[in-house]
Scaffold this motif. Structure first.
Motif, short mmCIF file in Angstrom:
data_model
loop_
_atom_site.label_atom_id
_atom_site.label_comp_id
_atom_site.label_asym_id
_atom_site.label_seq_id
_atom_site.Cartn_x
_atom_site.Cartn_y
_atom_site.Cartn_z
N UNK A 77 0.85 -1.20 0.00
CA UNK A 77 0.00 0.00 0.00
C UNK A 77 0.88 1.25 0.00
N UNK A 78 1.89 1.23 0.88
CA UNK A 78 2.78 2.38 1.01
C UNK A 78 3.55 2.61 -0.29
N UNK A 79 3.90 1.50 -0.95
CA UNK A 79 4.66 1.61 -2.22
C UNK A 79 3.83 2.27 -3.32
N UNK A 80 2.53 1.93 -3.38
CA UNK A 80 1.73 2.41 -4.51
C UNK A 80 0.88 3.65 -4.19
N UNK A 81 0.90 4.06 -2.92
CA UNK A 81 -0.01 5.13 -2.49
C UNK A 81 0.12 6.41 -3.32
N UNK A 82 1.36 6.83 -3.54
CA UNK A 82 1.56 8.08 -4.29
C UNK A 82 1.16 7.95 -5.76
N UNK A 83 1.19 6.71 -6.27
CA UNK A 83 0.87 6.52 -7.69
C UNK A 83 -0.62 6.31 -7.92
N UNK A 84 -1.22 5.46 -7.09
CA UNK A 84 -2.65 5.16 -7.29
C UNK A 84 -3.57 6.15 -6.59
N UNK A 85 -3.03 6.87 -5.63
CA UNK A 85 -3.86 7.80 -4.87
C UNK A 85 -4.52 7.11 -3.69
N UNK A 86 -5.14 7.89 -2.83
CA UNK A 86 -5.68 7.36 -1.58
C UNK A 86 -6.86 6.42 -1.80
N UNK A 87 -7.76 6.80 -2.70
CA UNK A 87 -9.01 6.04 -2.82
C UNK A 87 -8.76 4.62 -3.33
N UNK A 97 -3.11 11.95 -4.20
CA UNK A 97 -4.10 11.98 -5.29
C UNK A 97 -3.76 11.02 -6.42
N UNK A 98 -2.56 10.45 -6.41
CA UNK A 98 -2.17 9.57 -7.50
C UNK A 98 -1.57 10.37 -8.64
N UNK A 99 -1.42 9.70 -9.79
CA UNK A 99 -0.79 10.38 -10.92
C UNK A 99 -1.77 10.48 -12.11
N UNK A 100 -1.46 11.43 -12.98
CA UNK A 100 -2.18 11.64 -14.24
C UNK A 100 -3.71 11.65 -14.08
N UNK A 101 -4.41 10.75 -14.77
CA UNK A 101 -5.88 10.77 -14.77
C UNK A 101 -6.47 10.63 -13.36
#
Lengths: 498, 157
Positions: free
Chosen positions: B87-97, B144-148
């Motif tokens: 979760x911590x690894x992907x949090x910045x990329x996928x965003x919180x939701x 918030x994640x990245x791009x879209x």
């Protein structure tokens, strides 16, 4: 104390809109305080923009009530989930959580709310009567005494933290070392950062606390529930019943003593509720005839730290308002709120705005009374949370832990810290190293080091200077007695029995 | 045995910290002990106490010969740590939701909420509740994640 001014302040504060501000502040404070990482200071910051439109008195009353509510709120998760909402509630976990595990969560929360309220009331009365002379005492306390006080805090927790003094000392010292991470406050050089840019500002204690208490507790519960075949489908067997008031009266002397310890510790800028609650718990253990039962879940173990940390919250208002020296991030923000409203806290506030000062102290008093009345209703709600099946409750605890850690600096690095200390904290609990000592070391480490070095700087490196000042010497002796008295007492008793 | 290993690892880490503390720049020292003095002193004390504690543990181990079992080697214990780390690894990329939704589904599942529909509804509602409480009401700057994903998140919090 001017009685006319006091009456005028009282008639001002009991106006319905001020009472509403107190209720709202207390309610928000309990919520913010009960969420680890979402602290009272964050609550006050979030409320600041709204207070611009409220006028000086209601806004300050709201913020002070929020502060008082948050101190009580910190005990809720400490008792229910072994996760202190604030460092000041660490000592509450020692007996609060075992009480909860024994099915007495309602009683533990009831005791916490009542002790918090009484601690707050006693502190408020002390403030009303003695604010000016106490502020002078606070100014007498210098580096040597601050060092001695932090030393006392560490010794107290070492003697009571986990039942093993050496292991508790090791973790306390480890906490102090972790507090050294980052920029040295005296010379500005970087220390123990391993060239990691995230560590330049130091190690935040919130993710460490959440990891070593909350995540570690979830991991511990998983192992225990699988081992004894309880599984994850059931919640805790809890009683939502609170307690009879006459039961609290049995501990009136302990309540009074703990509140005074808290208030006096609280007036020292920077010392705060963490030291106060530990010292008070230590004193309760020392003076109790039931000292062997502390840690197993007894009411005294909840009353002492809760009365003290609420007393300290009140006491902390003295240096903030009368001297203009905030002792904690929360009081610093209250100070900023006062400045934003055009007030200048400091020695002149007592002369220029005495009505304001009395109104603030009275609002603290009323907040405590409202905590007492309202908190008992909240106990049933909070306790019922424990009835949730663990398969539902555990993910919620983990989500709160994640958000609480992330909110500290809004980056995922804090989550890595939380996970690392969750892992380490699990093994610390398993092998009886005290996570509570770790947190206290981390919270007090900077104060301990800077007061130690400042004292050496002032005395040209005279290490004996700590023993030459009477208050400092007295505190160091008390600290050593606190740590070693149980060992000597045991040896003495063993010899007597032979 | 586990406790002995824990002590040894703790001692190694203390040594690493001492080594790091030895590299602290002390040329700017304004006080008698300097920036390195306090941490080094504490680390030495800590190491000595660890030795004392280790000796006591070894004595206890020799006396009782406690059998070593690793109760932590189960799917739930490891699953929690691994899923929170992922979760911590992907949090910045996928965003919180999205990250929270996946994490909750996994956590509920490994803890025994096997009924998929109930699991999905509870995970979705929990994620929504947390997002509203912390992202909107408390205005926490949740990732918030990245791009879209980032653009979409602005519609929610």
């Amino acid at each position: 104390m001017d009685i006319n001014l006091l009456i005028e302040a009282f008639t001002t504060v009991i106006l319905s809109r001020y009472i509403l501000a107190i209720i709202a502040g207390m309610f928000l404070g309990v919520i913010f305080g009960s969420l680890p990482g979402i602290s009272a200071s964050m609550g006050i910051v979030l409320m600041l923009p709204f207070t611009y439109y409220m006028g000086i008195l209601p806004s300050i009353i709201l913020l002070v009530a929020l502060y008082a509510g948050a101190v009580y709120g910190g005990s809720i998760t400490a008792i229910l989930f072994n996760t202190p909402g604030t460092p000041a509630a660490v000592a509450t976990t020692f007996d609060g959580y075992p009480m909860s595990k024994n099915g007495e969560a309602g009683k533990a929360l009831g005791l916490a709310v009542s002790s918090s309220a009484i601690g707050g009331v006693i502190a408020s009365i002390v403030l009303l009567l003695l604010a000016p002379p106490l502020s002078k005492i606070a100014l007498q306390i210098q580096s040597a005494e601050y060092f001695a006080l932090t030393f006392l805090g560490i010794m107290c927790i070492a003697s009571i933290g986990s039942g093993d003094i050496i292991k508790a000392l090791i973790t306390g010292l480890f906490g102090i070392v972790l507090a050294m991470v980052g920029m040295d406050p005296m010379t500005g050089v970087l220390r123990l950062t391993f060239d990691n840019a995230y560590l330049i500002g130091g190690l935040e204690f919130i993710p460490v606390m959440i990891g070593s208490f909350a995540l570690a507790e979830v991991l511990k519960q998983v192992v225990e529930r699988l081992q004894d075949s309880t599984g994850f489908d059931t919640g805790e067997e809890v009683s939502v019943e609170s307690f009879e008031m006459k039961e609290l009266l049995k501990y009136k002397w302990l309540l009074f003593k703990s509140s005074i310890i808290g208030t006096l510790t609280g007036i020292l800028p920077g010392a705060g509720g963490s030291i106060a609650s530990i010292i008070s718990y230590g004193e309760a253990v020392r003076s109790s005839t039931n000292s062997k039962k502390f840690g197993e879940g007894i009411p005294e173990g909840v009353i002492a730290p809760e009365a003290a940390n609420n007393g300290a919250a009140g006491g902390a208002m003295i240096p903030t308002l009368v001297l203009g020296i905030p002792g904690s991030p929360t009081t610093a923000i209250i100070l900023a709120a006062l400045v934003l409203q055009g007030l200048q806290p400091g020695p002149r506030l007592m002369h220029e705005q005495p009505l304001m000062l009395y109104a603030i102290f009275l609002s603290l008093l009323l907040s405590s009374i409202i905590v007492f009345l309202g908190g008992r209703i909240g106990v049933k709600f909070f306790t019922s949370v424990l009835k949730l099946p663990y398969k539902v409750l555990a993910p919620y605890i983990i989500m709160f832990s994640i958000i609480g850690s992330y909110a500290v600096t809004n980056d995922v690095f804090q989550l890595w810290i939380m996970i690392a200390f969750g892992f380490v904290g699990y093994f610390m609990k398993k092998y009886k190293f005290s996570p509570a000592a770790l947190i206290l070391g981390l919270v007090l480490g900077n104060m301990m080091e800077s007061s130690f070095r400042r004292q050496l700087l002032l005395t040209d490196g005279d290490f004996l200077s700590f023993f030459k000042r009477p208050i400092s010497l007295a505190i160091i002796i008390i600290a050593l007695l606190t740590a070693f008295y149980p060992i000597f007492a045991d040896k003495f008793l063993n010899n007597e029995n032979k | 045995m586990g406790e002995i290993i824990f002590h040894i690892l703790f001692m190694i880490f203390t040594g690493i910290l001492y080594f790091e503390a030895s590299g602290i720049n002390v040329t700017r020292a304004s006080d008698p002990i300097g920036a390195a003095g306090f941490p080094k002193g504490i680390l030495v004390l800590m190491f000595l106490l660890l030795i004392v504690s280790l000796i006591r543990v070894i004595q206890k181990y020799k006396k009782n010969k406690i059998e070593t079992t690793f109760k932590e080697l189960n799917i739930v214990w490891i699953g929690i740590l691994v899923s929170v780390s992922m979760y911590t690894l992907v949090l910045d990329k996928l965003g919180f939701i999205l990250s929270s939704l996946f994490l909750l589904i996994v956590l509920f599942y490994i803890l025994g909420l096997k009924k998929i529909s109930y699991n999905l509804v509870l995970s979705f509602l929990t994620t929504f509740g947390f997002t509203m409480l912390f992202g909107r009401i408390l205005s926490l700057p949740l990732p918030r994640g990245i791009e879209l994903l980032r653009d979409l998140s602005y519609y929610i919090y």
